[in-house]
Write an enzyme that holds these catalytic residues in place. Structure first.
Site, PDB file in Angstrom:
ATOM      1  N   GLU A   9       0.797  -1.231   0.000  1.00 20.16           N
ATOM      2  CA  GLU A   9       0.000   0.000   0.000  1.00 20.16           C
ATOM      3  C   GLU A   9       0.826   1.276   0.000  1.00 20.16           C
ATOM      4  OE1 GLU A   9      -2.389  -2.555   3.017  1.00 20.16           O
ATOM      5  OE2 GLU A   9      -0.346  -2.430   2.357  1.00 20.16           O
ATOM      6  N   ASP A  82      -1.966  -5.141   3.529  1.00 23.29           N
ATOM      7  CA  ASP A  82      -2.057  -5.487   4.951  1.00 23.29           C
ATOM      8  C   ASP A  82      -2.901  -6.746   5.189  1.00 23.29           C
ATOM      9  OD1 ASP A  82      -0.468  -3.412   5.717  1.00 23.29           O
ATOM     10  OD2 ASP A  82      -2.094  -2.080   6.324  1.00 23.29           O
ATOM     11  N   ASP A  84      -5.574  -7.887   6.621  1.00 21.19           N
ATOM     12  CA  ASP A  84      -6.917  -7.775   7.191  1.00 21.19           C
ATOM     13  C   ASP A  84      -7.927  -7.628   6.058  1.00 21.19           C
ATOM     14  OD1 ASP A  84      -6.465  -5.191   6.288  1.00 21.19           O
ATOM     15  OD2 ASP A  84      -6.486  -4.264   8.272  1.00 21.19           O
ATOM     16  N   GLU A  86      -9.492  -4.996   4.844  1.00 22.09           N
ATOM     17  CA  GLU A  86      -9.187  -3.900   3.917  1.00 22.09           C
ATOM     18  C   GLU A  86      -8.044  -4.280   2.985  1.00 22.09           C
ATOM     19  OE1 GLU A  86     -10.827  -0.995   3.441  1.00 22.09           O
ATOM     20  OE2 GLU A  86     -12.275  -1.687   4.917  1.00 22.09           O
ATOM     21  N   TYR A 298       1.565  -6.032  13.268  1.00 22.81           N
ATOM     22  CA  TYR A 298       0.408  -5.332  12.702  1.00 22.81           C
ATOM     23  C   TYR A 298      -0.477  -4.781  13.814  1.00 22.81           C
ATOM     24  CZ  TYR A 298      -3.266  -4.219   9.386  1.00 22.81           C
ATOM     25  OH  TYR A 298      -4.188  -3.559   8.603  1.00 22.81           O
ATOM     26  N   ARG A 300      -3.652  -3.501  13.786  1.00 23.11           N
ATOM     27  CA  ARG A 300      -5.118  -3.640  13.805  1.00 23.11           C
ATOM     28  C   ARG A 300      -5.437  -5.093  14.137  1.00 23.11           C
ATOM     29  NH1 ARG A 300      -4.295  -0.013   9.533  1.00 23.11           N
ATOM     30  NH2 ARG A 300      -5.117   2.056  10.027  1.00 23.11           N
ATOM     31  N   HIS A 345      -4.323 -12.615  13.719  1.00 25.44           N
ATOM     32  CA  HIS A 345      -3.097 -11.863  13.990  1.00 25.44           C
ATOM     33  C   HIS A 345      -2.650 -12.081  15.429  1.00 25.44           C
ATOM     34  CE1 HIS A 345      -4.156 -10.079  10.271  1.00 25.44           C
ATOM     35  NE2 HIS A 345      -5.119  -9.325  10.762  1.00 25.44           N
TER      36      HIS A 345
END
Length: 697
Positions: A9, A82, A84, A86, A298, A300, A345
Site C-alpha cells: 500500500e 495489509d 486484514d 481492507e 500489525y 489492527r 493476527h
C-alpha cells in the site's frame, strides 16, 4: 533483471520490504485503495443483489498505469497489502485491474515486516480469500446504504453537511446518554471518619468501619456525632491483624483498542494519532546499520495471542536482563477479551524484544519513541512473573467503634519492574505501608477527622473510555474506532472539553431524529449483531448478500416513513446578554470544536466571534487588580490570564489559586498530571497536597 512484481500500500512499506527481497523483485506501492464506490451516488445496485459499482479513485490513474506497465515486464505478481479485510479488498481490486487469474496464488501476508517474516511469507503465497473480501464489501455497502440514504434526509430537514452511520450514530448516542445521566444525577451525602494514629513514631490512618461490630454507613452528620460520642476518651486498641500474600498479574499485550486507551491515558494521544504513529512503526523506520525495519507487529488486531518464537525470545531476554525469577515457569496465555475476537493476527508487540526503546530512540521522533516504549514495556511485562504483595488489614477498636487500616508493600516486583497499566479512574497506590502492629496493642491517636462528601455523577467519556465502551458492547472493530471518533467531532455532533466528549445542540437534535425514525441504527444489540454477521461472512459461515438483504428490507420501510413524516427542524440559537462590538446585534452561543463560543447573530453578514471568558474566582497574582480568566489557545489548549490584558500580561498554563506559598509567599498554582494533582510554587518549587475538593473539581 527482476522477474516478480510486489505491490504493497505505501512507499514506506515498499522501502522496508524491498531490501529483504533482493534484485529479483520490484516493489511498488498502490497508495492505498485503487477503486471505491462513487462519491456522487449510492453506487449500489440494490435490486441486482447489492452489486457495487466500483470506479477508479480520482488521481490514481498514473499509479495504476505504472503498476500495469510493471506487471507486463515480469513473470509473477504478488499482492502484499495489509493482513486484514481492507488489505484483502485492496489485493482483490488490484488483481481485477491487472487481470490476474482469480485462483492464482498471488496473495502474500505477513504480520510483521522483518526479514524472516517477509521471506517466510513469500514461500507460501495463497489465492485471494473471497470470504475476507466479501466481509469488507458487506461492511462498505452497509455503511454506504446507511450514510447515503439517511444523510440527504438530514440535509433536507436540518442542515447541509450532516451524516449518519452505523457506528458513529451509536457513539453519539452513548455520549448523549451519559450526559443525560450526569444531568439527572442527584448527589447523595455521605461522611467518613479518619483516625490519624501513630505507632513507634510511624504515622498511619484508619477509617471508621463498624459500630457495635456491625458495618455502618455514615449518611449524615447526626450519625457521625453518634460515632464521635461513642469513641470520646476511648483508647485505640488493635483487635485483629490479617496478613496475606497476594499475587498481581500483568496486563495482556496490547490489542488495537487497549493501545488506543493506554496511549490516551499515559501519552495524551488522540486515537487517530496513535494509529498513525503505530502505522509508521509497523511499516518501517530506518534505524542505522539495520536500515529500514518494521518495529512492531500489525496494529489492527483484537487478539492477545503471541507466537511461540516471540515468547521464547522474550523469556531469554527477561532471564538475562532481570534474572530467572522474573520469567514465569510457563508461557502466559491470555483469554480473548470477547468471543468475537479474531485470532488471525498476534497481539501488538515489538518485532524483536532486543530492540529496546533506548537502543532505537536516536532514530525515532519523540512521539514514535513514546509509543514504541509503551508497546515494548507492555509486551515485556506481559511475559514476566506476577508481582507478590504483602497485604495487611488491621481492625482497631475505640469503645464501640471499629476502625480499619489497610496497607500493602511490594515483596517481589515481578512485571511491575517494567510496566504498570494505567486506569481511567486515577492512580492507585500500591505502597501504603503500616507500622508493625499486633493484637492487643494500644496505638496513639493524634487526630479524628470527620469529613462530608457527596457522591459524584458518572464521568463524561474520554476517548479512552468511549473506545472501551464501544469494544465492550461489540460495536465496530479495531480499524473503526479512530475514524469514528474523528467523524463525530468533525461533524459537530460533539465537542471536546477538558479532553472529554460533550454533546452539542446539533448532536442532540440529530440523535432525537434518529431515535424517532431509525431506532435500529442506534440500538446497541442490533449494531453488535451486525458485527457478528460480518464476522460470520469472514469465516465463510454466512452469505454477504443475505446479510445485506436482512438489513435492507426493514431499513427501506423505515426510510419511506422518514421521508414522508420527518419534520423540518430549525436549530434554535441561545441568545446571550452580550452585543456584537462590530455591528451591535445580539451575540448568540455556538458550539465549536473546543466548546462554546459567542458569535454574532448577524452571520454571515457579520462574522465577529468572541471566546466565553470564565472567571475562576482568583485575583491576578501580578497586578493584584485584575481577575484571572480561563482562555483557550488557537489549538484549543486552556490557559489562564489577567482580564486587564494588555495592561497586565500575566499568563499561566497552570491554574492559579488564591493560596500563598509558605516559603516565598508567591501564589501557588494547581499542577495536574495523570498521577494526580499538587499545589506548586512556580518560583521556589515548594509543593503540597491538593485539597480533595480541588482534586475532584
Amino acid at each position: 533483471m527482476a522477474d516478480s512484481l510486489v505491490i504493497v500500500e505505501s512507499p514506506a512499506k515498499a522501502k522496508t520490504i524491498s531490501k529483504y527481497l533482493g534484485s529479483k523483485y520490484i516493489v511498488k506501492a498502490s497508495m492505498g485503495h485503487i477503486r471505491d464506490l462513487p462519491k456522487s451516488q449510492t453506487g449500489v445496485e440494490i435490486e441486482n443483489g447489492f452489486q457495487p459499482k466500483y470506479i477508479t479513485i480520482r488521481g490514481k490513474g498514473s499509479v495504476l498505469k505504472e503498476l500495469k506497465d510493471a506487471s507486463k515486464k515480469v513473470k509473477k505478481v504478488y499482492l502484499a497489502a495489509d493482513p486484514d479485510r481492507e488489505g484483502e479488498a485492496i489485493a482483490w481490486h488490484l488483481a481485477h485491474y491487472l487481470e490476474l487469474d482469480e485462483g492464482e496464488a498471488c496473495r502474500v501476508v505477513f504480520n510483521e515486516i522483518t526479514k524472516q517474516a517477509v521471506k517466510d511469507a513469500f514461500k507460501s503465497p495463497r489465492p485471494i480469500n473471497m470470504d475476507l473480501v466479501n466481509a469488507q464489501q458487506a461492511r462498505r455497502i452497509l455503511d454506504r446504504l446507511v450514510g447515503y440514504k439517511i444523510s440527504p434526509l438530514l440535509w433536507k430537514k436540518v442542515k447541509k453537511g450532516l451524516s449518519a452511520g452505523r457506528v458513529q450514530s451509536v457513539a453519539v448516542k452513548l455520549i448523549i446518554d451519559r450526559e443525560n445521566e450526569i444531568n439527572s444525577f442527584v448527589p447523595e451525602e455521605y461522611w467518613t471518619i479518619t483516625a490519624r494514629l501513630v505507632q513507634e513514631g510511624m504515622p498511619f490512618e484508619a477509617k471508621f468501619h463498624a459500630l457495635d461490630d456491625e458495618k455502618k454507613e455514615l449518611p449524615n452528620e447526626q450519625e457521625v456525632q453518634r460515632v464521635l460520642a461513642a469513641i470520646e476518651g476511648q483508647p485505640f486498641v488493635v483487635t485483629e491483624v490479617k496478613e496475606r500474600e497476594r499475587l498481581r498479574n500483568p496486563a495482556p499485550p496490547f490489542i488495537t483498542s487497549t493501545l488506543q486507551q493506554e496511549a490516551a491515558r499515559k501519552l495524551g494521544f488522540r486515537a487517530a494519532k496513535t494509529m498513525s504513529i503505530a502505522q509508521q512503526l509497523y511499516e518501517g523506520v530506518d534505524i542505522g546499520r539495520e536500515g529500514s525495519i518494521g518495529l512492531i507487529t500489525y496494529m489492527r488486531t483484537d487478539s492477545t495471542r503471541i507466537s511461540p518464537v516471540a515468547q521464547e525470545e522474550a523469556k531469554a531476554y527477561i532471564v538475562e536482563k532481570f534474572g530467572a525469577e522474573y520469567a514465569p515457569e510457563q508461557f502466559r496465555v491470555y483469554a480473548k477479551k470477547n468471543s468475537n475476537a479474531q485470532d488471525a493476527h498476534e497481539a501488538i508487540r515489538p518485532t524483536s524484544i532486543h530492540r529496546d526503546p533506548e537502543t532505537v530512540k536516536p532514530y525515532l521522533t519523540k512521539d514514535q519513541y513514546r509509543l514504541y516504549k509503551l508497546i515494548w514495556e507492555r509486551f515485556t511485562a506481559s511475559q514476566m512473573s506476577s508481582a507478590v504483595l504483602d497485604t495487611m488489614t488491621v481492625d482497631i477498636k475505640a469503645g464501640r467503634a471499629t476502625f480499619r487500616a489497610t496497607g500493602s508493600k511490594i515483596k517481589f516486583p515481578g512485571f511491575m519492574k517494567v510496566y504498570v497499566e494505567g486506569s481511567d479512574d486515577g492512580p492507585s497506590d500500591e505502597e501504603n505501608l503500616l507500622p508493625p502492629l499486633r493484637e492487643g496493642m494500644t496505638v496513639e491517636r493524634t487526630a479524628i477527622e470527620p469529613k462530608q462528601h457527596f457522591t459524584s455523577p458518572p464521568p463524561r467519556y474520554t476517548e479512552a473510555r468511549l473506545v472501551r465502551a464501544l469494544e465492550e458492547l461489540g460495536i465496530g472493530r479495531p480499524s473503526t474506532y479512530a475514524p469514528t471518533l474523528e467523524t463525530i467531532h468533525k461533524r459537530g455532533y460533539v465537542a471536546i472539553e477538558d479532553k472529554k466528549f460533550v454533546p452539542t445542540e446539533l448532536g442532540l437534535l440529530v440523535n432525537q431524529l434518529m431515535e424517532e425514525f431509525f431506532p435500529e441504527i442506534l440500538n446497541v444489540e442490533f449494531t453488535a449483531h451486525m458485527e457478528d454477521d460480518l464476522d460470520h461472512v469472514e469465516e465463510g459461515k454466512k452469505d454477504w448478500v443475505e446479510v445485506l438483504s436482512e438489513f435492507y428490507e426493514p431499513f427501506s420501510k423505515r426510510l419511506k416513513i422518514a421521508e414522508d413524516e420527518m419534520r423540518e427542524v430549525e436549530l434554535q440559537e441561545e441568545v446571550s446578554d452580550e452585543t456584537c462590538d462590530k455591528c451591535g446585534r445580539p451575540m448568540v452561543y455556538k458550539m465549536g470544536r473546543f466548546g462554546k463560543f459567542l458569535a454574532c447573530s448577524g452571520f454571515p453578514e457579520c462574522r465577529n466571534t468572541k471566546p466565553i471568558l470564565k472567571d475562576i474566582g482568583v485575583s491576578c497574582p501580578k497586578c493584584g487588580e485584575g481577575r484571572i480568566i480561563e482562555r483557550r489557545s488557537k489549538k484549543g489548549r486552556i490557559f489562564y490570564g489577567c482580564d486587564k490584558y494588555p495592561g497586565c500580561d500575566y499568563v499561566s498554563w497552570d491554574r492559579p489559586t488564591d493560596k500563598s506559598c509558605p516559603v516565598c509567599e508567591s501564589r501557588l498554582v494547581e499542577k495536574r498530571s495523570r498521577s494526580g494533582g499538587k499545589l506548586l510554587c512556580p518560583d521556589c518549587g515548594h509543593s503540597e497536597e491538593m485539597p480533595e475538593e480541588q482534586e475532584q473539581a
